[in-house]
Design a protein around this motif. Structure first.
Motif, PDB file in Angstrom:
ATOM      1  N   SER A 106       0.822  -1.214   0.000  1.00  0.00           N
ATOM      2  CA  SER A 106       0.000   0.000   0.000  1.00  0.00           C
ATOM      3  C   SER A 106       0.853   1.260   0.000  1.00  0.00           C
ATOM      4  N   GLY A 107       2.130   1.118  -0.298  1.00  0.00           N
ATOM      5  CA  GLY A 107       3.019   2.271  -0.341  1.00  0.00           C
ATOM      6  C   GLY A 107       3.612   2.639   1.001  1.00  0.00           C
ATOM      7  N   GLU A 108       3.534   1.732   1.984  1.00  0.00           N
ATOM      8  CA  GLU A 108       3.988   2.016   3.341  1.00  0.00           C
ATOM      9  C   GLU A 108       5.474   2.359   3.438  1.00  0.00           C
ATOM     10  N   LEU A 109       6.283   1.853   2.498  1.00  0.00           N
ATOM     11  CA  LEU A 109       7.737   2.031   2.609  1.00  0.00           C
ATOM     12  C   LEU A 109       8.222   3.344   1.988  1.00  0.00           C
ATOM     13  N   GLY A 110       7.374   3.997   1.219  1.00  0.00           N
ATOM     14  CA  GLY A 110       7.702   5.327   0.716  1.00  0.00           C
ATOM     15  C   GLY A 110       8.739   5.377  -0.385  1.00  0.00           C
ATOM     16  N   ASP A 111       8.993   4.253  -1.021  1.00  0.00           N
ATOM     17  CA  ASP A 111      10.000   4.241  -2.093  1.00  0.00           C
ATOM     18  C   ASP A 111       9.382   4.127  -3.479  1.00  0.00           C
ATOM     19  N   GLY A 112       8.055   4.066  -3.551  1.00  0.00           N
ATOM     20  CA  GLY A 112       7.359   3.990  -4.819  1.00  0.00           C
ATOM     21  C   GLY A 112       7.289   2.604  -5.420  1.00  0.00           C
ATOM     22  N   ALA A 113       7.996   1.636  -4.863  1.00  0.00           N
ATOM     23  CA  ALA A 113       8.056   0.293  -5.451  1.00  0.00           C
ATOM     24  C   ALA A 113       6.845  -0.570  -5.091  1.00  0.00           C
ATOM     25  N   LYS A 114       6.244  -0.345  -3.943  1.00  0.00           N
ATOM     26  CA  LYS A 114       5.128  -1.134  -3.436  1.00  0.00           C
ATOM     27  C   LYS A 114       5.481  -2.613  -3.284  1.00  0.00           C
ATOM     28  N   ASP A 115       6.737  -2.878  -2.945  1.00  0.00           N
ATOM     29  CA  ASP A 115       7.204  -4.225  -2.654  1.00  0.00           C
ATOM     30  C   ASP A 115       7.472  -4.349  -1.165  1.00  0.00           C
ATOM     31  N   ASP A 116       7.361  -5.569  -0.637  1.00  0.00           N
ATOM     32  CA  ASP A 116       7.732  -5.829   0.748  1.00  0.00           C
ATOM     33  C   ASP A 116       9.253  -5.851   0.845  1.00  0.00           C
ATOM     34  N   SER A 117       9.780  -5.551   2.044  1.00  0.00           N
ATOM     35  CA  SER A 117      11.230  -5.583   2.241  1.00  0.00           C
ATOM     36  C   SER A 117      11.555  -6.037   3.656  1.00  0.00           C
ATOM     37  N   ASN A 118      12.479  -6.989   3.772  1.00  0.00           N
ATOM     38  CA  ASN A 118      12.940  -7.455   5.074  1.00  0.00           C
ATOM     39  C   ASN A 118      13.983  -6.529   5.685  1.00  0.00           C
ATOM     40  N   SER A 119      14.543  -5.646   4.887  1.00  0.00           N
ATOM     41  CA  SER A 119      15.556  -4.719   5.393  1.00  0.00           C
ATOM     42  C   SER A 119      15.126  -3.284   5.105  1.00  0.00           C
ATOM     43  N   PRO A 120      15.626  -2.320   5.874  1.00  0.00           N
ATOM     44  CA  PRO A 120      15.233  -0.912   5.695  1.00  0.00           C
ATOM     45  C   PRO A 120      15.527  -0.403   4.282  1.00  0.00           C
ATOM     46  N   VAL A 121      14.539   0.314   3.718  1.00  0.00           N
ATOM     47  CA  VAL A 121      14.719   0.981   2.431  1.00  0.00           C
ATOM     48  C   VAL A 121      14.607   2.483   2.646  1.00  0.00           C
ATOM     49  N   GLN A 122      15.349   3.230   1.877  1.00  0.00           N
ATOM     50  CA  GLN A 122      15.345   4.690   1.970  1.00  0.00           C
ATOM     51  C   GLN A 122      14.008   5.237   1.467  1.00  0.00           C
ATOM     52  N   VAL A 123      13.340   6.067   2.279  1.00  0.00           N
ATOM     53  CA  VAL A 123      12.124   6.745   1.846  1.00  0.00           C
ATOM     54  C   VAL A 123      12.543   7.826   0.847  1.00  0.00           C
ATOM     55  N   ALA A 124      11.904   7.844  -0.301  1.00  0.00           N
ATOM     56  CA  ALA A 124      12.276   8.767  -1.377  1.00  0.00           C
ATOM     57  C   ALA A 124      12.242  10.224  -0.917  1.00  0.00           C
ATOM     58  N   GLY A 125      13.361  10.925  -1.133  1.00  0.00           N
ATOM     59  CA  GLY A 125      13.442  12.347  -0.831  1.00  0.00           C
ATOM     60  C   GLY A 125      13.680  12.699   0.621  1.00  0.00           C
ATOM     61  N   LEU A 126      13.687  11.718   1.517  1.00  0.00           N
ATOM     62  CA  LEU A 126      13.869  11.994   2.946  1.00  0.00           C
ATOM     63  C   LEU A 126      15.226  11.469   3.402  1.00  0.00           C
ATOM     64  N   THR A 127      16.278  11.956   2.775  1.00  0.00           N
ATOM     65  CA  THR A 127      17.631  11.490   3.061  1.00  0.00           C
ATOM     66  C   THR A 127      18.333  12.297   4.143  1.00  0.00           C
ATOM     67  N   SER A 128      17.758  13.430   4.541  1.00  0.00           N
ATOM     68  CA  SER A 128      18.348  14.247   5.616  1.00  0.00           C
ATOM     69  C   SER A 128      17.283  15.159   6.206  1.00  0.00           C
ATOM     70  N   GLY A 129      17.563  15.695   7.395  1.00  0.00           N
ATOM     71  CA  GLY A 129      16.676  16.666   8.018  1.00  0.00           C
ATOM     72  C   GLY A 129      15.411  16.122   8.629  1.00  0.00           C
ATOM     73  N   VAL A 130      15.276  14.806   8.763  1.00  0.00           N
ATOM     74  CA  VAL A 130      14.066  14.212   9.339  1.00  0.00           C
ATOM     75  C   VAL A 130      14.187  14.224  10.862  1.00  0.00           C
ATOM     76  N   SER A 131      13.205  14.839  11.531  1.00  0.00           N
ATOM     77  CA  SER A 131      13.250  14.955  12.990  1.00  0.00           C
ATOM     78  C   SER A 131      12.221  14.083  13.695  1.00  0.00           C
ATOM     79  N   GLU A 132      11.156  13.676  12.992  1.00  0.00           N
ATOM     80  CA  GLU A 132      10.143  12.803  13.599  1.00  0.00           C
ATOM     81  C   GLU A 132       9.517  11.962  12.498  1.00  0.00           C
ATOM     82  N   ILE A 133       9.168  10.726  12.839  1.00  0.00           N
ATOM     83  CA  ILE A 133       8.509   9.835  11.895  1.00  0.00           C
ATOM     84  C   ILE A 133       7.477   9.016  12.655  1.00  0.00           C
ATOM     85  N   VAL A 134       6.297   8.803  12.031  1.00  0.00           N
ATOM     86  CA  VAL A 134       5.254   7.968  12.632  1.00  0.00           C
ATOM     87  C   VAL A 134       4.693   7.036  11.577  1.00  0.00           C
TER      88      VAL A 134
END
Length: 186
Positions: free
Chosen positions: A28-56
């Motif tokens: 459902s797009g939960e991983l934020g990478d546009g792929a809509k695939d499941d992942s057992n390891s962390p994937v980078q959320v598109a465009g959020l490579t720095s400056g992130v102070s809170e995530i929910v």
């Protein structure tokens, strides 16, 4: 380098060195990478490579504060996000966001000390005096400023303002009364 972690229904996210990363279910797009695939390891959320102070993470979507701006992705955030599974800037919340929460079909944020909610509102969980849905962040009535934290639940929401908790929405399970009772003891 991990400063925060959060869990949704079938996915998790974290902030690592200022970047947002998610793993788990992605259909459902939960991983934020546009792929809509499941992942057992962390994937980078598109465009959020720095400056992130809170995530929910919510049931099927997530939001993050990046340099004071609110960005959301996934199905649960469909009122403000596209369906590609990519983070979308929430209109009107481009700066000054200090707290966020993803509930069951609704979202809430603190923007410049003001509580705002949007999404499904059938139980009054948006706090705007109606039981309708809102597609854009709407000010919670009665909380005119000084809000520091916010939390969105299944059918209700709560905010912290000047050391006091205010809650609104459906209280059929005593979730509103319990806060008032608890606060009486403080």
């Amino acid at each position: 380098g991990v400063s925060e972690v959060t869990t949704g229904t079938q996915h998790s996210c974290a902030i690592q060195n200022g970047a947002a990363k998610c793993w788990g279910r992605g259909k459902s797009g939960e991983l934020g990478d546009g792929a809509k695939d499941d992942s057992n390891s962390p994937v980078q959320v598109a465009g959020l490579t720095s400056g992130v102070s809170e995530i929910v993470a919510g049931g099927k979507g997530s939001c993050a504060i990046q340099n004071g701006a609110l960005k959301c992705w996934g199905l649960e955030t469909h009122f403000t996000a596209d369906q590609t599974g990519m983070p979308v800037q929430i209109s009107g919340l481009e700066s000054g966001v200090t707290s966020i929460s993803v509930g069951n079909g609704h979202l809430c944020a603190v923007h410049s000390g003001i509580a705002k909610c949007w999404g499904w509102g059938g139980s009054g969980e948006l706090g705007n005096g109606s039981q309708g849905n809102e597609s854009a962040p709407t000010r919670v009535k009665g909380l005119v400023g000084g809000v520091s934290e916010i939390s969105a639940g299944q059918n209700h929401s709560c905010a912290l303002r000047a050391g006091a908790v205010s809650c609104w929405g459906r209280g059929n399970e005593r979730q509103l009364q319990q806060w008032r009772t608890y606060l009486d003891f403080l």
